[in-house]
Every structure is written in structure tokens, then in C-alpha cells.
Design a protein around this motif. Structure first.
Motif, short mmCIF file in Angstrom:
data_model
loop_
_atom_site.label_atom_id
_atom_site.label_comp_id
_atom_site.label_asym_id
_atom_site.label_seq_id
_atom_site.Cartn_x
_atom_site.Cartn_y
_atom_site.Cartn_z
N LEU A 187 -8.72 2.33 -6.18
CA LEU A 187 -8.80 1.64 -4.89
C LEU A 187 -10.25 1.49 -4.47
O LEU A 187 -11.03 2.44 -4.51
CB LEU A 187 -8.00 2.39 -3.84
CG LEU A 187 -6.53 2.67 -4.20
CD1 LEU A 187 -5.81 3.25 -3.01
CD2 LEU A 187 -5.83 1.45 -4.73
N LEU A 241 -4.05 6.49 -0.93
CA LEU A 241 -4.51 5.33 -0.18
C LEU A 241 -5.83 5.61 0.54
O LEU A 241 -5.87 5.91 1.73
CB LEU A 241 -3.44 4.89 0.82
CG LEU A 241 -3.69 3.57 1.54
CD1 LEU A 241 -3.79 2.42 0.54
CD2 LEU A 241 -2.60 3.32 2.56
N THR A 284 0.78 -1.24 0.00
CA THR A 284 0.00 0.00 0.00
C THR A 284 0.81 1.29 0.00
O THR A 284 0.24 2.36 0.18
CB THR A 284 -0.95 0.03 1.22
OG1 THR A 284 -0.16 0.01 2.42
CG2 THR A 284 -1.91 -1.16 1.19
N ALA A 286 3.83 3.78 -2.05
CA ALA A 286 4.46 4.01 -3.35
C ALA A 286 5.82 3.31 -3.42
O ALA A 286 6.17 2.72 -4.44
CB ALA A 286 4.61 5.51 -3.60
N ALA A 329 5.78 4.16 -8.56
CA ALA A 329 4.36 4.17 -8.23
C ALA A 329 3.98 5.44 -7.48
O ALA A 329 4.81 6.05 -6.82
CB ALA A 329 4.00 2.95 -7.37
N THR A 330 2.71 5.79 -7.60
CA THR A 330 2.09 6.79 -6.75
C THR A 330 0.81 6.15 -6.23
O THR A 330 0.24 5.27 -6.87
CB THR A 330 1.73 8.09 -7.51
OG1 THR A 330 0.79 7.79 -8.55
CG2 THR A 330 2.98 8.74 -8.10
N ILE A 331 0.37 6.60 -5.04
CA ILE A 331 -0.85 6.01 -4.49
C ILE A 331 -1.55 7.02 -3.59
O ILE A 331 -0.92 7.70 -2.79
CB ILE A 331 -0.55 4.69 -3.73
CG1 ILE A 331 -1.84 4.00 -3.30
CG2 ILE A 331 0.41 4.91 -2.59
CD1 ILE A 331 -1.67 2.57 -2.80
N ALA A 354 -3.99 4.58 -7.70
CA ALA A 354 -2.57 4.24 -7.70
C ALA A 354 -2.14 4.13 -9.16
O ALA A 354 -2.90 3.61 -9.99
CB ALA A 354 -2.31 2.94 -6.95
#
Length: 143
Positions: free
Chosen positions: A62, A42, A25, A27, A38-40, A48
Motif C-alpha cells: 500500500l 490498511l 479497502t 479484506a 484477502a488480508t489487508i 494486502a
């Protein structure tokens, strides 16, 4: 149903759920084992984005974020045109065990596809999960 709708993998990991959760969960985690960057965001409804050195990208919407037991998203189905609205649902379930974590990964939604698209998507993702989850294990063992 004439063909499988879901891919399921179960891994018994020698790491606590909190460590596995972080790998799934963040990046840093996603950008190491699941992609190259990655970017996220959450939260349910967050996005993401994964990028690979090949130039390939994936966008995940998500759906469930229940720390540290359930992480789920929908994403584009491999082999379909970029503008096709159909998605599969991927859910990671974490269960504490005496020695670490039992991780169950289920990807479902393949039954909505015609046979020729199903074969490509289901086969590609079946192979892909074997590879990617192997990279997750390597990442967890290294950090």
C-alpha cells in the motif's frame, strides 16, 4: 516511449464513495470481488494479500490511503519472474457525483519493460481490469 505506460478505466457507480471505499479497502471487499480471500493492513507501507481458488496469489504494497478519496498500491508485474523487483503502481481515485461515485483506476509503470514483456503484462492487465472491475460493480450492486 514506443508503447503505452498506463491503463486507465473510469466507472460511474450508483453507490456513495464510502461504500466503494469499503469494497476497495477491506479484506471482505477485496476477497470477494478481486480475489477469493484477502488480508489487508490498511496503512501506507502495509501489505494486502489476495488469494484465488486457483492457488494464485498477489501481494500489494500500500502506497496511499486517503479515505475516502485515494487508495493506491504497487504490485508485481504479470509475466515477470517472482524475484524481479519491478512493479506497477495502481491508484483508485473516488469522486462523489450527484448520483454516486466516479471511480478512476490507473495502473502505470509498463514503459519500464522490454517489448515482449510489455505486450504480455499490458495486455493481460488490460483484460484483467475489465474483468475485475465488472466484478466490483456486481459486488457493489449485491451488498
Amino acid at each position: 516511449m514506443g508503447f503505452p505506460d498506463r491503463i486507465e478505466r473510469v466507472l460511474d457507480l450508483a453507490h456513495p464513495p464510502e461504500k466503494v471505499w469499503t469494497a476497495l479497502t477491506t479484506a471482505e471487499g477485496l476477497g470477494t470481488w478481486f480475489g477469493n480471500e484477502a488480508t489487508i493492513d490498511l496503512r501506507p507501507g502495509g501489505v494486502a494479500r489476495l488469494t484465488w481458488t486457483s492457488g494464485d496469489t498477489a501481494e500489494l504494497t500500500l502506497e496511499r490511503v486517503e479515505e475516502p478519496t485515494v487508495f493506491a498500491f504497487t504490485w508485481h508485474i504479470h509475466g515477470l519472474p517472482a524475484d524481479d523487483p519491478r512493479r506497477t503502481y495502481v491508484e483508485f481515485s473516488l469522486e462523489r457525483t450527484g448520483t454516486g461515485t466516479r471511480l478512476t483506476v490507473v495502473e502505470s509503470g509498463f514503459a519500464q519493460l522490454p517489448p515482449e514483456a510489455h505486450d504480455k503484462a499490458f495486455g493481460g492487465n488490460s483484460t484483467g481490469w475489465t474483468h475485475e472491475l465488472g466484478e466490483l460493480v456486481d459486488y457493489l450492486d449485491a451488498v
